[in-house]
Design a protein around this motif. Structure first.
Motif: not given
Length: 625
Positions: A260-261, A447-454, A456-467
């Protein structure tokens, strides 16, 4: 703001006289003025300088009035189609539809299924594709056509985010099983493993099927070997994340990130594998399945027609529910994907093709599933309804058990779990893309930081999914699955349909589609958008509330506080609709009527409101079809 997009009929171009050059071999300057007009906004291109004898002229990227580059598009049309098919065709096509068909009258179930598909499924699918393609924005940004409804954009973005919290866990289970399949003997064959309990009993002992305390090796492998649910007392006793599942989840997150990046340029290539592989594997499994003893009995049970079941209202409700969730409408994904299409792309044809393929895949997968279920029924001499089930139990218990009895079982297991992996990964990609595109389009600074924002989203999802990968993670998974995208998704699509068909206007929406593809939608589609689909969705929302049952897992009942957390999750997404509407009305200047006029009028027509011309305040607007 409408970006540089207009059908050929609205383009005019002028070629300025060529400036004289002293040297015929020197550079030639050609001024090419291209004017594109869309809703009163014009875009112009600039002067091109080429050298004589040089190759073809490459025009600079088109820009919108704000000076930003024009929105990227899919590399190829097939990238878009495969992405939509890959998203819509997911694990539920394999583990949900065939069982519903078997349980609700076999072939007779296709009658209500196709009925709801035609009156609601396809029209809503078409509506979302057209909405995204015309406005070229994510799920929130498209509501510049009726600003007061932008809250529903945030609703669907939140729902996609919530689903990602647990959907990625299913893919990590498949990955765990895939790694476990690289052995000479599959680990879910016998009861002599460290995780097995005294209740473990092979299928060979038919008496075990009549004893509710008994469990098969495959069932214990899933619950005790993979999930380790025996080490948890419930949702209030989760324990720590298990490193094996956490590692698998991390691999899934890494796969998602690198898919996705870079936007649709990368995800459009990934789906060439993830969207096509399931069809190859399903075909291979079907060829193997029909050669097994008892397979034809299973297929006959799958297709057996019992029209008397159509008198049962529950059959129709389950068909309607399956349509709502199987096509993927309401997650913002179709809007996000189609927003990267070329403006003149034929979204009508795309809607028919992709929604039809989705339903045909569900039907086709039923032959694969029931050929193996018939084989299991025959092999262990038990009725088919003893082995037929839906959900995770089908793909992580029954199917692996059937595969384990085949010659070369490890090879078949690897093939099967690769299919599950690819089925899940492109659906997860779609959900993530909905969140990323929806927020990036709304907050232009990202827009200019799509890679970083992507990231952030996937890492946040990962952290919640740890439950969900703890010892009691299955309880968290069940709670999220029950509340994250149930009633809330139906509510979101209902508000979406009302906003487009009634407030924006089905006639205006039809004009937009004509502008893109050259012809207006027929009366049938307009009637569905205006009356049939909203009524259908309202009915589904009412039924969803009326038939609500608290979540449970096996014999475990969730405590009251857990149900309250679940409802808070569901309400948090639905509340975006009224909260944003209140915010919008309060933030606009003037009297209430003026504020309401601005809030329900497309942003490109606010100058008309200044002159007292509010189309939504006329009877003609509400009666138009």
């Amino acid at each position: 703001m409408h970006r540089g997009r207009a059908p050929v009929g609205l383009m005019s171009s002028g070629l300025a006289p060529e400036k004289p050059a002293s040297n015929t071999m020197g550079p030639k300057e050609v001024e090419l003025i291209l004017v594109k007009e869309q809703n009163g906004v014009q875009f112009t291109s600039s002067t091109l300088v080429v050298a004589a004898g040089a190759g073809p002229v490459v025009a600079p990227p088109q820009t919108d009035p704000s000076g930003t580059a024009e929105r990227e598009t899919w590399g190829k049309k097939i990238d878009f189609l495969l992405s939509v098919i890959g998203f819509a065709v997911d694990l539920a096509n394999v583990w949900r539809f065939p069982y519903l068909c078997y349980k609700n009258g076999g072939g007779a179930f296709l009658v209500p299924y196709m009925f709801f598909m035609v009156i609601a499924g396809m029209p809503l699918f078409y509506m979302e594709l057209a909405l995204g393609q015309y406005n070229r924005e994510g799920a929130a940004g498209v509501w510049k056509i009726c600003p007061i409804f932008k809250g529903v954009g945030y609703t669907v973005i939140l729902i996609s985010l919530y689903v990602g919290f647990y959907y990625n866990v299913i893919i990590s289970w498949a990955l765990f099983y895939l790694f476990s399949s690289f052995t000479s003997e599959l680990p879910w064959v016998h009861c002599n493993n460290t995780w097995n309990s005294p209740n473990c009993s092979d299928w060979a002992h038919n008496s075990s099927m009549n004893d509710s305390d008994k469990a098969t090796p495959a069932q214990e492998y899933f619950e005790r070997g993979v999930l380790h649910i025996q080490d948890s007392g419930g949702i209030d006793d989760l324990g720590k994340p298990r490193w094996q599942l956490t590692s698998c989840l991390a691999v899934v997150i890494v796969l998602l990130y690198f898919s996705l990046w870079k936007g649709v340029k990368t995800s459009g290539k990934v789906v060439w594998i993830t969207a096509t592989m399931p069809y190859v594997v399903l075909t291979v499994l079907l060829i193997r399945g029909v050669t097994l003893p008892g397979a034809m009995d299973g297929i006959r049970a799958y297709l057996s027609v019992d029209f008397l079941r159509l008198c049962d209202a529950q059959v129709w409700i389950e068909a309607a529910t399956q349509i709502c969730f199987s096509l993927g409408v309401g997650f913002g994904v179709l809007i996000a994907f189609s927003s990267y299409n070329k403006f003149s792309n034929n979204c009508y044809r795309d809607a028919i093709i992709t929604s039809s393929i989705n339903s045909l895949t569900s039907f086709f997968s039923g032959f694969v599933v029931f050929s193996f279920l018939g084989y299991m029924s025959h092999k262990h001499n038990v009725p088919l309804d003893k082995v037929a089930r839906d959900g995770a139990g089908l793909v992580f218990v029954i199917y692996p058990e059937a595969i384990a009895t085949l010659p070369g079982s490890s090879v078949w297991a690897v093939i099967f779990f690769i299919m599950l992996l690819t089925l899940g990964i492109d659906s997860a990609m779609g959900g993530m893309e909905s969140v990323i595109t929806g927020l990036i389009d709304e907050f232009k600074c990202l827009h200019k930081h799509r890679e970083l924002f992507t990231l952030f989203i996937v890492v946040s999802t990962f952290l919640i999914s740890l439950f969900c990968v703890t010892n009691g993670g299955m309880y968290v998974f069940t709670l999220l699955d029950h509340f994250a995208a149930g009633t809330s998704i139906l509510f979101g699509v209902l508000i979406e349909a009302i906003g487009i068909a009634w407030f924006y206007g089905v006639d205006r929406f039809s004009d937009d589609i004509e502008e893109m593809i050259g012809h207006r939608p027929g009366l049938y589609w307009r009637l569905c958008w205006k009356f049939v689909s909203p009524c259908f969705l309202l009915f589904m929302v009412v039924v969803s509330f009326a038939t609500f049952n608290p979540p449970s897992y096996g014999s475990y009942t969730f405590p009251t506080w857990a149900n309250m957390v679940g409802w808070c999750l569901a309400i948090s997404s639905m509340s975006m609709v009224p909260l944003y509407a209140i915010y919008k009305l309060c933030s606009l200047p003037g009297k209430f009527c003026d504020r309401l006029a601005y809030a329900i009028t497309p942003e490109t027509e606010h100058h008309l409101v200044d002159n007292g011309e509010v189309r939504q305040f006329t009877l003609q607007h509400w009666l138009a079809v």
